[in-house]
Design a protein around this motif. Structure first.
Motif, PDB file in Angstrom:
ATOM      1  N   LYS A  47      50.123  46.204  51.079  1.00  0.00           N
ATOM      2  CA  LYS A  47      50.487  45.062  51.040  1.00  0.00           C
ATOM      3  C   LYS A  47      50.810  44.220  49.748  1.00  0.00           C
ATOM      4  N   ASN A  48      49.989  44.515  48.605  1.00  0.00           N
ATOM      5  CA  ASN A  48      50.126  44.041  47.381  1.00  0.00           C
ATOM      6  C   ASN A  48      51.566  44.589  46.968  1.00  0.00           C
ATOM      7  N   TRP A  49      51.679  45.772  47.057  1.00  0.00           N
ATOM      8  CA  TRP A  49      53.010  46.257  46.561  1.00  0.00           C
ATOM      9  C   TRP A  49      54.267  45.851  47.399  1.00  0.00           C
ATOM     10  N   ARG A  50      54.291  45.637  48.663  1.00  0.00           N
ATOM     11  CA  ARG A  50      55.210  45.254  49.304  1.00  0.00           C
ATOM     12  C   ARG A  50      55.653  43.956  48.958  1.00  0.00           C
ATOM     13  N   ALA A  51      54.782  42.941  48.793  1.00  0.00           N
ATOM     14  CA  ALA A  51      54.900  41.659  48.608  1.00  0.00           C
ATOM     15  C   ALA A  51      55.869  41.420  47.072  1.00  0.00           C
ATOM     16  N   TRP A  52      55.535  42.193  46.197  1.00  0.00           N
ATOM     17  CA  TRP A  52      56.479  42.125  44.804  1.00  0.00           C
ATOM     18  C   TRP A  52      57.861  42.430  45.127  1.00  0.00           C
ATOM     19  N   GLN A  53      58.029  43.464  46.111  1.00  0.00           N
ATOM     20  CA  GLN A  53      59.462  43.991  46.415  1.00  0.00           C
ATOM     21  C   GLN A  53      60.327  42.863  47.166  1.00  0.00           C
ATOM     22  N   SER A  54      59.361  41.847  47.974  1.00  0.00           N
ATOM     23  CA  SER A  54      60.185  40.847  48.827  1.00  0.00           C
ATOM     24  C   SER A  54      60.462  39.769  47.784  1.00  0.00           C
ATOM     25  N   VAL A  55      60.044  39.700  46.421  1.00  0.00           N
ATOM     26  CA  VAL A  55      60.796  38.657  45.468  1.00  0.00           C
ATOM     27  C   VAL A  55      61.724  39.130  44.937  1.00  0.00           C
ATOM     28  N   SER A  56      63.012  38.316  45.327  1.00  0.00           N
ATOM     29  CA  SER A  56      64.251  38.498  44.668  1.00  0.00           C
ATOM     30  C   SER A  56      64.496  37.736  43.294  1.00  0.00           C
ATOM     31  N   ALA A 251      50.522  38.674  44.993  1.00  0.00           N
ATOM     32  CA  ALA A 251      51.729  37.909  44.700  1.00  0.00           C
ATOM     33  C   ALA A 251      51.947  36.691  45.477  1.00  0.00           C
ATOM     34  N   ALA A 252      51.303  36.557  46.779  1.00  0.00           N
ATOM     35  CA  ALA A 252      51.434  35.399  47.659  1.00  0.00           C
ATOM     36  C   ALA A 252      50.472  34.605  47.200  1.00  0.00           C
ATOM     37  N   ALA A 253      49.231  34.867  46.772  1.00  0.00           N
ATOM     38  CA  ALA A 253      48.136  33.910  46.467  1.00  0.00           C
ATOM     39  C   ALA A 253      48.197  33.429  45.020  1.00  0.00           C
ATOM     40  N   LEU A 254      49.243  33.899  44.033  1.00  0.00           N
ATOM     41  CA  LEU A 254      49.439  33.626  42.786  1.00  0.00           C
ATOM     42  C   LEU A 254      49.942  32.438  42.434  1.00  0.00           C
ATOM     43  N   PRO A 255      51.168  31.936  43.287  1.00  0.00           N
ATOM     44  CA  PRO A 255      51.654  30.455  42.723  1.00  0.00           C
ATOM     45  C   PRO A 255      50.836  29.195  43.060  1.00  0.00           C
ATOM     46  N   ALA A 256      50.051  29.392  44.185  1.00  0.00           N
ATOM     47  CA  ALA A 256      49.315  28.176  44.333  1.00  0.00           C
ATOM     48  C   ALA A 256      48.264  28.292  43.441  1.00  0.00           C
ATOM     49  N   ILE A 257      47.646  29.181  42.800  1.00  0.00           N
ATOM     50  CA  ILE A 257      46.419  29.106  41.880  1.00  0.00           C
ATOM     51  C   ILE A 257      47.109  28.812  40.503  1.00  0.00           C
ATOM     52  N   VAL A 258      48.283  29.067  40.319  1.00  0.00           N
ATOM     53  CA  VAL A 258      48.796  28.880  38.842  1.00  0.00           C
ATOM     54  C   VAL A 258      49.108  27.131  39.023  1.00  0.00           C
ATOM     55  N   ASP A 259      49.599  26.760  40.221  1.00  0.00           N
ATOM     56  CA  ASP A 259      49.693  25.464  40.157  1.00  0.00           C
ATOM     57  C   ASP A 259      48.350  24.471  40.145  1.00  0.00           C
ATOM     58  N   PHE A 280      58.188  41.297  35.647  1.00  0.00           N
ATOM     59  CA  PHE A 280      59.247  40.147  35.657  1.00  0.00           C
ATOM     60  C   PHE A 280      59.014  38.971  36.890  1.00  0.00           C
ATOM     61  N   ARG A 281      58.761  39.726  37.953  1.00  0.00           N
ATOM     62  CA  ARG A 281      58.622  38.858  39.056  1.00  0.00           C
ATOM     63  C   ARG A 281      57.063  38.044  39.058  1.00  0.00           C
ATOM     64  N   ALA A 282      56.243  38.763  38.527  1.00  0.00           N
ATOM     65  CA  ALA A 282      54.732  38.204  38.319  1.00  0.00           C
ATOM     66  C   ALA A 282      54.652  36.985  37.312  1.00  0.00           C
ATOM     67  N   LEU A 283      55.704  37.222  36.294  1.00  0.00           N
ATOM     68  CA  LEU A 283      55.838  36.341  35.146  1.00  0.00           C
ATOM     69  C   LEU A 283      56.576  34.933  35.795  1.00  0.00           C
ATOM     70  N   ALA A 284      57.557  35.291  36.489  1.00  0.00           N
ATOM     71  CA  ALA A 284      58.251  34.272  37.074  1.00  0.00           C
ATOM     72  C   ALA A 284      57.343  33.526  38.219  1.00  0.00           C
ATOM     73  N   LEU A 285      56.554  34.064  38.842  1.00  0.00           N
ATOM     74  CA  LEU A 285      55.638  33.245  39.550  1.00  0.00           C
ATOM     75  C   LEU A 285      54.457  32.578  38.869  1.00  0.00           C
ATOM     76  N   GLY A 286      54.325  32.763  37.561  1.00  0.00           N
ATOM     77  CA  GLY A 286      53.378  31.911  36.801  1.00  0.00           C
ATOM     78  C   GLY A 286      52.360  32.697  35.953  1.00  0.00           C
ATOM     79  N   ALA A 287      52.321  34.130  36.218  1.00  0.00           N
ATOM     80  CA  ALA A 287      51.276  34.786  35.563  1.00  0.00           C
ATOM     81  C   ALA A 287      51.680  34.982  34.064  1.00  0.00           C
ATOM     82  N   ARG A 288      50.508  35.020  33.259  1.00  0.00           N
ATOM     83  CA  ARG A 288      50.628  35.089  31.659  1.00  0.00           C
ATOM     84  C   ARG A 288      50.833  36.540  31.600  1.00  0.00           C
TER      85      ARG A 288
END
Ligand SMILES: Cc1cc2nc3c(=O)[nH]c(=O)nc-3n(C[C@H](O)[C@H](O)[C@H](O)COP(=O)(O)O)c2cc1C
Length: 341
Positions: A47-56, A251-259, A280-288
């Protein structure tokens, strides 16, 4: 050597549990523990791996020509790319004879330092593992992050003393480790910690001049409690599915935590990140920055220190490619508006 070539070289010497797949997507080892898999029905790693693949991502090459700069700063330390090698404990048990945890730690710590980044080391019931990891980190001038388990107070006190003496880049604690089947009912005991106990650990680290990172945070509420307790960074992590079945993808949990935490703590993430595009996807979702864990074991079994360095170089090149194709010259330019939808 590419990662796929390293994985091919690892097959045959990596033991029965890990299949050294060309892409480490959590499918072939689902539910395999001991081994590199995950707990219960074993869907969380995949699920972790798939979630990154679904981010375009939004491709945009209508900009000045540049060569992307992948350098970043994590906890005040410059890294050549926003990727660190995640901690692995009990390497021999999960992956086979070729490396024990001490020789694996030596391999990844040295390779990471050579590539301008950091490896994190794991912890376990055998106390000598942490002692030796801290010795290696000390030898490397502090280039490493010892990750202690949430032990009982006395054990934790000793481990922190050892870790701080190595003057590491940071000390981390995998606060979610109590969910590991191997730690249940063992001595010394490990388990959940209150915000007050975490504040105590953070204070001890700060008195030693070392930042403190809490690994295994999956909700905005827990992230806020961690920030209030004085931690310097958190890792959004579900331990690759090894501690609790049914958690969301990181990847699903990250954005709300960053916010929720904003600039109060640095937010790192791991789980299923396999390519520079995933970074790149992780950085774009707000990870350092990110941690990548399982594939580095495969890289080590397939190519030793050179293999680990080659995979780091591959991640750096893939990240630079994604940045150039989406118009971000530096990692701070990788923002959420570069994601589609
Ligand atoms: C065999 C194995 C051992 C691990 N040991 C540790 C450990 O000692 N400490 C820790 O914080 N995380 C440990 N982890 C979790 C990883 O650091 C990481 O959080 C997880 O594997 C998700 O990242 P990945 O999908 O890139 O592997 C371990 C993971 C595996 C597969």
């Amino acid at each position: 050597m590419s990662y796929a070539e390293l994985a091919a070289a690892a097959r045959g010497n990596i033991g029965p549990f890990c299949k050294a797949c060309p892409v480490c997507d959590g499918r072939a080892c689902a539910g395999v523990m001991p081994g590199p898999g995950d707990k219960g029905v074993g869907h969380v790693a995949e699920k972790n791996w798939r979630a990154w693949q679904s981010v375009s991502v939004n491709m945009d090459t209508l900009h000045e020509f540049f060569s992307a700069d992948t350098r970043t700063t994590v906890l005040g330390r410059e890294l050549s790319l926003p990727v660190m090698i995640g901690p692995v404990g009990d390497v021999q048990r999960h992956y086979g004879e070729k490396y024990d945890t001490v020789s694996y730690n030596r391999c990844v710590l040295t390779a990471a330092a050579g590539e301008g980044t950091l490896a994190w080391t794991g912890d376990g019931l055998d106390g000598s593992i942490m002692t030796k990891a801290c010795g290696l980190i000390d030898e490397l001038g502090g280039a490493g992050v010892p990750t202690v388990k949430p032990w009982d107070e006395v054990t934790l006190g000793h481990k922190l003393e050892e870790a701080l003496a190595a003057r590491p880049a940071a000390v981390a604690m995998d606060i979610d480790a109590a969910g590991l089947p191997f730690l249940r009912g063992q001595q010394p005991p490990a388990g959940a910690k209150s915000a007050a106990q975490i504040a105590d650990v953070a204070t001890r680290c700060h008195e030693g001049g070392v930042p403190f990172v809490l690994k295994g945070v999956m909700t905005p509420a827990a992230a806020l409690r961690a920030a209030e307790a004085g931690v310097d960074a958190i890792v959004v992590s579900n331990h690759g599915g090894r501690v609790l079945d049914g958690t969301p993808a990181t990847a699903a949990a990250l954005p709300a935590i960053v916010d929720a935490v904003g600039e109060r703590v640095e937010v790192l993430v791991d789980g299923g990140i396999r390519s520079g595009l995933d970074v790149f996807r992780a950085l774009a979702l707000g990870a350092r920055a990110c941690l990548v864990c399982r594939p580095f074991v495969v890289a080590a079994f397939g190519g030793g220190e050179d293999g680990v360095r080659a995979y780091l170089a591959q991640l750096r090149a893939e990240l630079a490619d994604a940045m150039e194709m989406c118009g971000s010259a530096t990692v701070v330019d990788v923002t959420r508006d570069l994601l589609w939808g």
